[in-house]
Scaffold this motif. Structure first.
Motif, short mmCIF file in Angstrom:
data_model
loop_
_atom_site.label_atom_id
_atom_site.label_comp_id
_atom_site.label_asym_id
_atom_site.label_seq_id
_atom_site.Cartn_x
_atom_site.Cartn_y
_atom_site.Cartn_z
N VAL A 133 39.85 40.63 34.85
CA VAL A 133 39.53 42.06 34.98
C VAL A 133 39.78 42.74 33.65
N LEU A 134 38.77 43.48 33.19
CA LEU A 134 38.86 44.16 31.89
C LEU A 134 38.83 45.66 32.10
N ALA A 135 39.77 46.35 31.45
CA ALA A 135 39.91 47.79 31.62
C ALA A 135 38.62 48.52 31.27
N ARG A 136 38.32 49.55 32.06
CA ARG A 136 37.18 50.43 31.80
C ARG A 136 37.70 51.86 31.76
N PRO A 137 37.03 52.74 31.03
CA PRO A 137 37.51 54.13 30.95
C PRO A 137 37.71 54.76 32.31
N GLY A 138 38.89 55.36 32.52
CA GLY A 138 39.17 56.12 33.73
C GLY A 138 39.44 55.29 34.97
N GLN A 139 39.50 53.97 34.86
CA GLN A 139 39.63 53.15 36.05
C GLN A 139 40.92 52.35 36.13
N ARG A 140 41.81 52.48 35.18
CA ARG A 140 43.00 51.63 35.18
C ARG A 140 43.85 51.82 36.43
N LEU A 141 44.18 53.07 36.76
CA LEU A 141 45.07 53.32 37.89
C LEU A 141 44.43 52.94 39.21
N SER A 142 43.18 53.37 39.43
CA SER A 142 42.53 53.05 40.71
C SER A 142 42.37 51.55 40.90
N ALA A 143 42.16 50.81 39.81
CA ALA A 143 42.04 49.35 39.90
C ALA A 143 43.39 48.74 40.27
N ARG A 144 44.43 49.18 39.63
CA ARG A 144 45.76 48.59 39.89
C ARG A 144 46.30 48.94 41.27
N MET A 145 45.82 50.04 41.84
CA MET A 145 46.27 50.45 43.17
C MET A 145 45.28 50.03 44.26
N SER A 146 44.26 49.30 43.89
CA SER A 146 43.22 48.92 44.85
C SER A 146 43.74 47.97 45.91
N ARG A 147 42.98 47.84 46.96
CA ARG A 147 43.35 46.95 48.06
C ARG A 147 43.47 45.50 47.58
N ALA A 148 42.50 45.06 46.76
CA ALA A 148 42.52 43.68 46.27
C ALA A 148 43.74 43.45 45.38
N ALA A 149 44.02 44.39 44.47
CA ALA A 149 45.16 44.23 43.56
C ALA A 149 46.47 44.20 44.32
N THR A 150 46.58 45.02 45.35
CA THR A 150 47.81 45.08 46.14
C THR A 150 47.99 43.80 46.96
N LEU A 151 46.96 43.38 47.63
CA LEU A 151 47.04 42.20 48.48
C LEU A 151 47.29 40.93 47.68
N TYR A 152 46.70 40.86 46.48
CA TYR A 152 46.82 39.65 45.65
C TYR A 152 47.80 39.83 44.48
N ALA A 153 48.69 40.80 44.60
CA ALA A 153 49.68 41.05 43.54
C ALA A 153 50.50 39.81 43.16
N PRO A 154 50.88 38.97 44.12
CA PRO A 154 51.68 37.79 43.75
C PRO A 154 50.92 36.78 42.87
N TYR A 155 49.62 36.91 42.81
CA TYR A 155 48.80 35.94 42.06
C TYR A 155 48.32 36.48 40.72
N ARG A 156 48.86 37.62 40.34
CA ARG A 156 48.44 38.24 39.08
C ARG A 156 49.13 37.58 37.89
N ILE A 157 48.35 37.22 36.89
CA ILE A 157 48.86 36.67 35.64
C ILE A 157 48.96 37.83 34.65
N PRO A 158 50.12 38.02 34.01
CA PRO A 158 50.24 39.13 33.04
C PRO A 158 49.19 39.01 31.93
N GLY A 159 48.72 40.14 31.45
CA GLY A 159 47.67 40.17 30.43
C GLY A 159 47.99 39.34 29.20
N ARG A 160 49.25 39.30 28.80
CA ARG A 160 49.60 38.55 27.59
C ARG A 160 49.43 37.04 27.78
N PHE A 161 49.28 36.60 29.05
CA PHE A 161 49.06 35.18 29.34
C PHE A 161 47.63 34.93 29.82
#
Length: 196
Positions: A133-161
């Protein structure tokens, strides 16, 4: 159909590209670097089931996209039209059957992550391939709070990796922040600059 060698990592960036623009180019180049991809294929779709208005004719969008995206490791394709698929999950299933030894990564802008739960079989997609997932203008917060991001939070790889994403076992996803280009196909169409 485009060529990919066994073992290669191919990023897939789908969309109507109505029209393709420098924002698409920017996130494609960043995805190549951040996620360690060998190639990126743009999947210029016949149409977007989530949009009411149909896009410009496919051939015109392909021609324009090929003029905009010039990179030796990026191929602009009409794969979905050739496969006869309408939804991302269907396209991924057919691509994995055609290229069983290629590692695919689904690429999307943060705006798509924000409404990813509306896609048909969206959980099948995230359970099938890693997602960048690549940041787009004005969408960072809504993306991070989205249903998919919340449900799959344990599977998120930090950006630096992010470079680990392509070889990660799904479900796996990575959100990267980038310097952004504030341009959109919607704004280009509204300005009258794209009248295909």
């Amino acid at each position: 159909m485009p060529y990919a060698a066994p073992g290669q990592v191919v990023g897939l960036l789908g969309g109507s590209f109505d029209p393709a623009h420098q924002g698409h180019v920017h996130i494609t180049r960043e995805a190549l670097k951040r996620f360690g991809l060998d190639k990126v294929w743009w999947l210029v779709s016949p149409g977007n089931p989530l949009k009411e208005r149909g896009p410009a004719p496919l051939e015109e969008r392909l021609i324009h996209a090929r003029q905009v995206m010039r990179h030796p490791r990026v191929e602009v394709t009409d794969i979905e039209a050739r496969l006869g698929t309408r939804y991302t999950a269907q396209s991924l299933s057919k691509l994995q059957a055609l290229y069983p030894r290629v590692h695919f990564v689904w690429l999307m802008g943060a705006d798509n992550l924000a409404q990813f739960h509306l896609w048909q079989d969206w959980q099948e997609i995230i359970d099938t391939v890693p997602i960048g997932v690549l940041a787009r203008p004005g969408q960072r917060l809504s993306a991070r709070m989205s249903r998919a991001a919340t449900l799959y939070a344990p599977y998120r790889i930090p950006g630096r990796f992010g470079h680990l994403l392509a070889r990660s076992q799904p479900p796996a996803w990575c959100f990267v922040n980038l310097p952004m280009i504030n341009v959109s196909s919607t704004a280009i169409r509204a300005s009258g600059a794209w009248s295909a």
